[in-house]
Enzyme design. Structure first.
Site, PDB file in Angstrom:
ATOM      1  N   ARG A 245       0.941  -1.420   0.588  1.00  0.00           N
ATOM      2  CA  ARG A 245       0.146  -0.258   0.070  1.00  0.00           C
ATOM      3  C   ARG A 245       0.880   1.248  -0.507  1.00  0.00           C
ATOM      4  NH1 ARG A 245      -3.463  -1.244   2.855  1.00  0.00           N
ATOM      5  NH2 ARG A 245      -4.741   0.656   3.491  1.00  0.00           N
TER       6      ARG A 245
ATOM      7  N   GLY B 273       6.587  -1.970  -4.839  1.00  0.00           N
ATOM      8  CA  GLY B 273       6.516  -1.400  -3.623  1.00  0.00           C
ATOM      9  C   GLY B 273       5.488   0.235  -3.332  1.00  0.00           C
ATOM     10  N   HIS B 274       5.387   1.115  -2.601  1.00  0.00           N
ATOM     11  CA  HIS B 274       3.838   1.587  -2.336  1.00  0.00           C
ATOM     12  C   HIS B 274       4.353   2.997  -3.313  1.00  0.00           C
ATOM     13  CE1 HIS B 274       7.044   3.897   0.807  1.00  0.00           C
ATOM     14  NE2 HIS B 274       7.890   3.586  -0.111  1.00  0.00           N
ATOM     15  N   GLY B 275       3.233   3.090  -3.842  1.00  0.00           N
ATOM     16  CA  GLY B 275       3.018   3.781  -4.140  1.00  0.00           C
ATOM     17  C   GLY B 275       3.281   3.387  -6.120  1.00  0.00           C
TER      18      GLY B 275
ATOM     19  N   SER C 222       7.121   3.879  -5.658  1.00  0.00           N
ATOM     20  CA  SER C 222       6.597   5.592  -6.553  1.00  0.00           C
ATOM     21  C   SER C 222       7.048   5.171  -8.232  1.00  0.00           C
ATOM     22  CB  SER C 222       6.860   6.589  -6.138  1.00  0.00           C
ATOM     23  OG  SER C 222       6.615   6.555  -5.372  1.00  0.00           O
TER      24      SER C 222
END
Length: 358
Positions: A243, A264-266, A284
């Site tokens: 998340r 990974g997150h984003g 990201s």
């Protein structure tokens, strides 16, 4: 008395599920029927030939069908013991029965479906499952042993949740959801229709976000944004889609994520993209549509990977990659250049020796 009643419910449920797993018939199909189902053209074989199963070209025996797509391996096709073979439209003629197809690999994949009967799971909620009263679960759902469905969860029709699946509160999931044992969907994540989670997949675990405070200690950054899987996504065993701290992590429609992948997150992954085993996307990362990242490719954070990119196995990508590129190596460079560099690399000791002599 209550324990006896629960045990009776459990054994009755288990018996129904086991019965649905069994396929006691040995399926046989006429070659003509297989050709029709696959949209293939039969050549050099009897339409009445009985086919009993599918197998790889080296393992196939009498009564089985196999496939070959690359003309370079035509010798294997000539020596196979299979009764029929699926080949491309322009594949050289063979002595055995052939089913010609524009896409022999896809045709072979569909031929497996003609013979393999996947387990079927009867609708019902196992007595050991815990389903919150506020959860909404659609029609024909199979909820297996020790499944947990938390508050305010919504799940569409025809879902299958096998043993020990956990759906955290507020998650929203579409129709035809299939979650194998020990899959987890965390709070407030959103999944579209026809999503499959293999064993141990985790959707929406906390991203790896920490900020160093004035004393040098790591302070956790709250990961408030959900993970979103669009329709027709499959996440395979022990892969994770983390998340986001803010915003969301998103996997586009039809994308497939292999075992042990870390998103990974984003991060955002486009449509119909393949992330093969042990790929790692740092936070990201943006990955386009129809991208293929082969096994153990690593992508640095905030990189943008354009549509149609192919990264060969173990490539390390520290920078953006333009659409349509094929890259290899670490740091990743154009694949053709990498092949030239690899050819030169083993000659470096000899070249160094020559330079020393000068």
């Amino acid at each position: 008395m209550r324990c006896h009643s629960v045990w009776r419910q459990i054994t009755h449920f288990a018996a129904r599920v086991l019965y649905n797993h069994l396929d006691i018939s040995a399926k046989t199909m006429k070659l003509a029927d297989i050709a029709s189902a696959l949209g293939a053209r039969l050549e050099n074989g009897s339409p009445e030939l009985n086919i009993t199963g599918v197998a790889g070209i080296e393992q196939a025996g009498a009564g089985q069908i196999t496939f070959l797509a690359n003309p370079r391996y035509a010798g294997m096709a000539r020596s196979t013991n299979a009764s029929a073979i699926i080949v491309a439209d322009d594949f050289p003629a063979l002595d055995i029965a052939m089913l010609r197809s524009q896409n022999p690999y896809l045709a072979f994949a569909r031929s497996i479906e003609l013979f393999y009967q996947a387990p079927q799971y009867a609708p019902g909620i196992h007595p050991t499952a815990v389903v919150d009263s506020s959860a909404e679960v659609g029609r024909n759902a199979h909820v297996g042993p020790y499944v947990v469905i938390d508050q305010d969860v919504g799940i569409g029709d025809n879902a299958v949740l096998l043993a020990h699946v956990v759906i955290y509160r507020g998650a929203k999931i579409g129709k035809n959801f299939f979650a194998h044992a020990h899959a987890v969907v965390r709070e407030h994540c959103r999944l579209g229709d026809n999503v499959t989670l293999q064993n141990g997949a985790v959707i929406g675990a906390d991203g790896f976000g920490f900020a160093k405070d004035d004393s040098g200690r790591w302070s956790k950054i709250v990961q408030s944004g959900p993970s979103v899987l669009e329709s027709d996504v499959e996440v395979q065993a022990n892969a994770c889609v983390d998340r986001a701290s803010v915003g969301e992590s998103r996997i586009g429609r039809g994308s497939k994520i292999d075992n042990l992948v870390q998103v990974g997150h984003g991060s955002r992954v486009g449509e119909d993209t393949l992330l093969c085993a042990q790929v790692g996307l740092a936070g990201s990362t943006e990955v386009g549509n129809r991208v293929i990242l082969a096994g153990q490719v690593g992508v640095a954070g905030h990189c943008k990977i354009g549509d149609g990119v192919i990264a060969t196995a173990q490539s390390g990508i520290p920078n953006d990659v333009a659409a349509g590129a094929t890259v290899s190596g670490y740091p990743a460079i154009d694949n053709k250049l990498w092949l030239k560099c690899s050819a030169i690399f083993k000659k470096l000791p000899d070249l160094a020796q020559i330079l020393r002599q000068k």
